[in-house]
Motif scaffolding. Structure first.
Motif, short mmCIF file in Angstrom:
data_model
loop_
_atom_site.label_atom_id
_atom_site.label_comp_id
_atom_site.label_asym_id
_atom_site.label_seq_id
_atom_site.Cartn_x
_atom_site.Cartn_y
_atom_site.Cartn_z
N ILE A 108 -4.51 10.66 -2.38
CA ILE A 108 -4.51 9.42 -1.60
C ILE A 108 -5.09 9.68 -0.22
N SER A 162 0.83 -1.20 0.00
CA SER A 162 0.00 0.00 0.00
C SER A 162 0.87 1.26 0.00
N PRO A 183 -6.68 5.18 -3.65
CA PRO A 183 -5.43 4.73 -3.01
C PRO A 183 -5.40 5.06 -1.51
N VAL A 184 -5.18 4.03 -0.69
CA VAL A 184 -5.18 4.19 0.77
C VAL A 184 -3.93 3.55 1.34
N LEU A 185 -3.23 4.28 2.20
CA LEU A 185 -2.12 3.72 2.95
C LEU A 185 -2.71 2.94 4.12
N TYR A 233 -4.52 8.49 3.96
CA TYR A 233 -3.52 7.91 4.85
C TYR A 233 -3.87 8.25 6.30
N LEU A 293 5.58 7.58 4.82
CA LEU A 293 5.04 8.03 3.53
C LEU A 293 5.79 9.25 3.01
N CYS A 344 -1.84 14.91 -1.29
CA CYS A 344 -1.36 14.92 -2.67
C CYS A 344 -0.03 15.65 -2.71
N THR A 361 -9.72 2.48 7.35
CA THR A 361 -9.71 2.18 5.92
C THR A 361 -11.11 1.90 5.39
N LEU A 365 0.85 9.25 -5.90
CA LEU A 365 1.27 10.64 -5.68
C LEU A 365 2.11 11.14 -6.85
N HIS A 383 2.08 1.62 -3.58
CA HIS A 383 0.94 2.04 -4.40
C HIS A 383 0.64 3.53 -4.18
N CYS A 384 0.67 3.99 -2.93
CA CYS A 384 0.39 5.40 -2.63
C CYS A 384 1.46 6.32 -3.19
#
Length: 188
Positions: free
Chosen positions: A23, A9, A161-163, A25, A125, A35, A149, A17, A12-13
């Protein structure tokens, strides 16, 4: 959650970005929407999602003070004002500081709200992305901020998109203070 899904994740994030996507988070109290602060396109997408007027300005969240330096006027701060920030960082206190960052970040102001977070997922992140993120609560206009989430997916959809991670457990959003005057702008 497994370590591999967490690192997947994160990857993906960061990729999202880099492609000007927004995204979600976990932060200290709620999930945030974030962003790339250098992408006017990404910021405008975030503002449209939130139905937030650009004039209000935004918050940048970072892993370190050095990540914020390109966006603020550090030379206008006294040692005492810097110490005021550093005594609260990393942590859940946001400071409004002088800035000549792009208008899409500052809104109608000559200042910018910034925070160095102590949340491990935010730290990871921002370090992986290599710079701060725009940060605002993850919620659609009129909805409660997301705290997990599942709530992010319910409001923004399965493809958002989620962290993966947990919030820091705080109930209130970050306190906001003016670094020059020390004035409390929003109670945390």
């Amino acid at each position: 959650m497994s370590t591999s899904s967490k690192s997947d994740s994160l990857l993906h994030c960061v990729e999202a970005l880099q492609q000007d996507a927004v995204i979600a988070y976990p932060t200290e109290a709620v999930f945030g929407l974030g962003c790339d602060p250098d992408s006017e396109k990404a910021v405008n997408t975030l503002l449209a999602i939130k139905k937030r007027p650009a004039e209000k300005g935004l918050i940048l969240i970072a892993a370190s003070y050095s990540q914020l330096l390109p966006y603020i006027r550090d030379e206008l701060l006294t040692a005492e004002q810097r110490q005021r920030m550093f005594s609260h960082w990393p942590g859940p206190v946001t400071f409004v500081v002088p800035s000549d960052a792009p208008h899409w970040l500052r809104g109608k102001f000559d200042t910018l709200a910034v925070r160095v977070s102590d949340h491990p997922d935010v730290q990871q992140l921002c370090q992986a992305f290599g710079k701060p993120l725009v940060s605002t609560s993850a919620n659609l206009s009129g909805q409660e901020p997301c705290r997990n989430t599942q709530e992010v997916v319910a409001q923004f959809g399965i493809d958002f998109p989620v962290l993966e991670g947990l919030t820091g457990g705080r109930t209130n959003p970050s306190e906001i203070r003016n670094v020059i005057t020390g004035e409390l702008i929003r109670q945390g």
